[in-house]
Design a protein around this motif. Sequence first.
Motif, PDB file in Angstrom:
ATOM      1  N   THR A   1      12.672  11.417  -5.836  1.00 45.94           N
ATOM      2  CA  THR A   1      11.510  12.299  -5.957  1.00 45.94           C
ATOM      3  C   THR A   1      11.890  13.561  -6.721  1.00 45.94           C
ATOM      4  O   THR A   1      12.947  14.147  -6.480  1.00 45.94           O
ATOM      5  N   LEU A   2      11.022  13.946  -7.643  1.00 45.63           N
ATOM      6  CA  LEU A   2      11.192  15.217  -8.348  1.00 45.63           C
ATOM      7  C   LEU A   2      10.592  16.311  -7.475  1.00 45.63           C
ATOM      8  O   LEU A   2       9.424  16.228  -7.092  1.00 45.63           O
ATOM      9  N   VAL A   3      11.411  17.316  -7.149  1.00 46.57           N
ATOM     10  CA  VAL A   3      10.994  18.332  -6.175  1.00 46.57           C
ATOM     11  C   VAL A   3      11.253  19.744  -6.695  1.00 46.57           C
ATOM     12  O   VAL A   3      12.043  19.956  -7.614  1.00 46.57           O
ATOM     13  N   VAL A   4      10.585  20.700  -6.043  1.00 45.50           N
ATOM     14  CA  VAL A   4      10.834  22.129  -6.279  1.00 45.50           C
ATOM     15  C   VAL A   4      11.772  22.599  -5.176  1.00 45.50           C
ATOM     16  O   VAL A   4      11.486  22.412  -3.992  1.00 45.50           O
ATOM     17  N   ALA A   5      12.901  23.191  -5.567  1.00 45.45           N
ATOM     18  CA  ALA A   5      13.882  23.643  -4.575  1.00 45.45           C
ATOM     19  C   ALA A   5      14.297  25.081  -4.852  1.00 45.45           C
ATOM     20  O   ALA A   5      14.410  25.496  -6.005  1.00 45.45           O
ATOM     21  N   ILE A   6      14.522  25.811  -3.768  1.00 43.79           N
ATOM     22  CA  ILE A   6      14.889  27.225  -3.867  1.00 43.79           C
ATOM     23  C   ILE A   6      16.115  27.503  -3.002  1.00 43.79           C
ATOM     24  O   ILE A   6      16.375  26.766  -2.039  1.00 43.79           O
ATOM     25  N   PRO A   7      16.876  28.549  -3.331  1.00 38.96           N
ATOM     26  CA  PRO A   7      18.009  28.910  -2.480  1.00 38.96           C
ATOM     27  C   PRO A   7      17.549  29.240  -1.059  1.00 38.96           C
ATOM     28  O   PRO A   7      16.454  29.767  -0.850  1.00 38.96           O
ATOM     29  N   ASP A   8      18.393  28.941  -0.090  1.00 42.33           N
ATOM     30  CA  ASP A   8      18.073  29.162   1.320  1.00 42.33           C
ATOM     31  C   ASP A   8      17.706  30.614   1.629  1.00 42.33           C
ATOM     32  O   ASP A   8      16.944  30.883   2.550  1.00 42.33           O
ATOM     33  N   ASP A   9      18.270  31.549   0.859  1.00 43.90           N
ATOM     34  CA  ASP A   9      18.022  32.961   1.182  1.00 43.90           C
ATOM     35  C   ASP A   9      16.666  33.486   0.703  1.00 43.90           C
ATOM     36  O   ASP A   9      16.346  34.649   0.911  1.00 43.90           O
TER      37      ASP A   9
ATOM     38  N   ILE B   1      15.552  15.979  -9.520  1.00 42.69           N
ATOM     39  CA  ILE B   1      15.290  14.659  -8.951  1.00 42.69           C
ATOM     40  C   ILE B   1      16.299  14.411  -7.821  1.00 42.69           C
ATOM     41  O   ILE B   1      17.479  14.701  -7.965  1.00 42.69           O
ATOM     42  N   THR B   2      15.815  13.923  -6.677  1.00 40.08           N
ATOM     43  CA  THR B   2      16.695  13.701  -5.534  1.00 40.08           C
ATOM     44  C   THR B   2      16.293  12.441  -4.778  1.00 40.08           C
ATOM     45  O   THR B   2      15.110  12.104  -4.691  1.00 40.08           O
ATOM     46  N   SER B   3      17.295  11.755  -4.226  1.00 37.76           N
ATOM     47  CA  SER B   3      17.022  10.557  -3.434  1.00 37.76           C
ATOM     48  C   SER B   3      16.886  10.896  -1.951  1.00 37.76           C
ATOM     49  O   SER B   3      15.965  10.440  -1.280  1.00 37.76           O
ATOM     50  N   THR B   4      17.811  11.704  -1.453  1.00 36.37           N
ATOM     51  CA  THR B   4      17.822  12.021  -0.021  1.00 36.37           C
ATOM     52  C   THR B   4      17.706  13.511   0.270  1.00 36.37           C
ATOM     53  O   THR B   4      17.429  13.896   1.405  1.00 36.37           O
ATOM     54  N   GLY B   5      17.929  14.340  -0.737  1.00 33.41           N
ATOM     55  CA  GLY B   5      17.919  15.785  -0.525  1.00 33.41           C
ATOM     56  C   GLY B   5      19.261  16.329  -0.074  1.00 33.41           C
ATOM     57  O   GLY B   5      19.440  17.541   0.063  1.00 33.41           O
ATOM     58  N   SER B   6      20.240  15.449   0.162  1.00 29.98           N
ATOM     59  CA  SER B   6      21.535  15.884   0.701  1.00 29.98           C
ATOM     60  C   SER B   6      22.318  16.740  -0.296  1.00 29.98           C
ATOM     61  O   SER B   6      22.989  17.699   0.108  1.00 29.98           O
ATOM     62  N   THR B   7      22.230  16.415  -1.589  1.00 27.19           N
ATOM     63  CA  THR B   7      22.947  17.217  -2.593  1.00 27.19           C
ATOM     64  C   THR B   7      22.362  18.615  -2.677  1.00 27.19           C
ATOM     65  O   THR B   7      23.093  19.604  -2.803  1.00 27.19           O
ATOM     66  N   LEU B   8      21.041  18.704  -2.597  1.00 25.60           N
ATOM     67  CA  LEU B   8      20.392  20.019  -2.603  1.00 25.60           C
ATOM     68  C   LEU B   8      20.842  20.830  -1.381  1.00 25.60           C
ATOM     69  O   LEU B   8      21.218  21.999  -1.505  1.00 25.60           O
ATOM     70  N   ALA B   9      20.804  20.209  -0.208  1.00 24.92           N
ATOM     71  CA  ALA B   9      21.192  20.901   1.025  1.00 24.92           C
ATOM     72  C   ALA B   9      22.647  21.350   0.973  1.00 24.92           C
ATOM     73  O   ALA B   9      22.989  22.452   1.420  1.00 24.92           O
ATOM     74  N   ALA B  10      23.507  20.499   0.408  1.00 29.33           N
ATOM     75  CA  ALA B  10      24.928  20.830   0.310  1.00 29.33           C
ATOM     76  C   ALA B  10      25.166  22.022  -0.613  1.00 29.33           C
ATOM     77  O   ALA B  10      26.204  22.689  -0.515  1.00 29.33           O
ATOM     78  N   ASN B  11      24.212  22.266  -1.496  1.00 33.12           N
ATOM     79  CA  ASN B  11      24.325  23.390  -2.423  1.00 33.12           C
ATOM     80  C   ASN B  11      23.420  24.557  -2.023  1.00 33.12           C
ATOM     81  O   ASN B  11      23.033  25.379  -2.860  1.00 33.12           O
ATOM     82  N   ASN B  12      23.095  24.625  -0.720  1.00 32.62           N
ATOM     83  CA  ASN B  12      22.317  25.741  -0.161  1.00 32.62           C
ATOM     84  C   ASN B  12      20.937  25.890  -0.804  1.00 32.62           C
ATOM     85  O   ASN B  12      20.463  26.997  -1.039  1.00 32.62           O
ATOM     86  N   LEU B  13      20.301  24.750  -1.064  1.00 30.75           N
ATOM     87  CA  LEU B  13      18.942  24.722  -1.606  1.00 30.75           C
ATOM     88  C   LEU B  13      18.047  23.974  -0.631  1.00 30.75           C
ATOM     89  O   LEU B  13      18.486  23.037   0.044  1.00 30.75           O
ATOM     90  N   ARG B  14      16.781  24.369  -0.550  1.00 30.13           N
ATOM     91  CA  ARG B  14      15.828  23.632   0.283  1.00 30.13           C
ATOM     92  C   ARG B  14      14.559  23.358  -0.524  1.00 30.13           C
ATOM     93  O   ARG B  14      14.181  24.119  -1.419  1.00 30.13           O
ATOM     94  N   ILE B  15      13.921  22.256  -0.162  1.00 30.99           N
ATOM     95  CA  ILE B  15      12.709  21.833  -0.869  1.00 30.99           C
ATOM     96  C   ILE B  15      11.511  22.588  -0.298  1.00 30.99           C
ATOM     97  O   ILE B  15      11.341  22.683   0.919  1.00 30.99           O
ATOM     98  N   ILE B  16      10.683  23.129  -1.174  1.00 32.00           N
ATOM     99  CA  ILE B  16       9.452  23.795  -0.742  1.00 32.00           C
ATOM    100  C   ILE B  16       8.532  22.749  -0.095  1.00 32.00           C
ATOM    101  O   ILE B  16       8.424  21.619  -0.583  1.00 32.00           O
ATOM    102  N   ASN B  17       7.872  23.113   0.986  1.00 33.40           N
ATOM    103  CA  ASN B  17       7.102  22.162   1.797  1.00 33.40           C
ATOM    104  C   ASN B  17       6.151  21.274   0.993  1.00 33.40           C
ATOM    105  O   ASN B  17       6.051  20.071   1.242  1.00 33.40           O
ATOM    106  N   ASP B  18       5.408  21.867   0.074  1.00 32.07           N
ATOM    107  CA  ASP B  18       4.484  21.069  -0.745  1.00 32.07           C
ATOM    108  C   ASP B  18       4.967  20.988  -2.191  1.00 32.07           C
ATOM    109  O   ASP B  18       4.185  20.822  -3.118  1.00 32.07           O
ATOM    110  N   GLY B  19       6.300  21.049  -2.353  1.00 32.02           N
ATOM    111  CA  GLY B  19       6.888  21.039  -3.691  1.00 32.02           C
ATOM    112  C   GLY B  19       7.343  19.671  -4.157  1.00 32.02           C
ATOM    113  O   GLY B  19       8.412  19.529  -4.765  1.00 32.02           O
TER     114      GLY B  19
END
Length: 230
Positions: free
Chosen positions: A101-109, A180-198
């Motif tokens: 899924t292609l997603v919008v992700a932002i730093p955790d802070d 683009i992400t399959s599980t979101g784990s790479t984003l999470a490992a890099n201190n990024l989170r997916i916006i709820n409706d992103g």
Amino acid sequence: MKDLIKIGIPSKGRLRKDVLKIFNKNNLKLISERGKRDLFGSVKGKPNIQIIYLHARQIIERLSDKSLDIGFSGLDLLKESEINIQRNIKIFKKYPYGQATLVVAIPDDFIDIYSMSDLEEVAFEFKEKKNRRIRVSTKYPNLTREFFYNKGVTQFSIVKSIGSTEIEPFTGGCELITDITSTGSTLAANNLRIINDGYILKSELCMFMGKTSFKNQGVKKLAKLLSTKY
């Protein structure tokens, strides 16, 4: 050869492995004279088929300009391409491979952003305070731009990513990303989170055909064969 059928297969990565599975399950043995790095191949016992190994993005372009008859690539790359390219290509089969899924992700802070409407507010504040637009790093500028505008986010600028997009917000290159992400784990490992409706686009491996080639019965027969076992 007059009736030569040209098939584009991704030259590397998970999509290549998935496509090779499809050929194997349909008893089509791929041959490369110079091994895995050979950019051209053939199918055993099928002299009228030429295999060309290309970057997944190139496959979309070659289908559009009619230099390929059949091509395997991701739905995301078709949808990212220009409209005049998309018009020349037909989706023949979607496979349960390469799902991402292609997603919008932002730093955790970024504690004030949980939705695209939150992002819209922050983008306006960012413009007022810093006198520049919030930057979005991506390999998907067309899909990103369309999605942001549809969500009412206008105060942003696109930064074209050519490497690891997820590192860009932490090196000063941007404030947020789409990736683009399959599980979101790479984003999470890099201190990024997916916006709820992103969530921009769900993608998967597809078999595409050039619309001109779709009229060729020999090409359609082969495409149907590759649609049976996967």
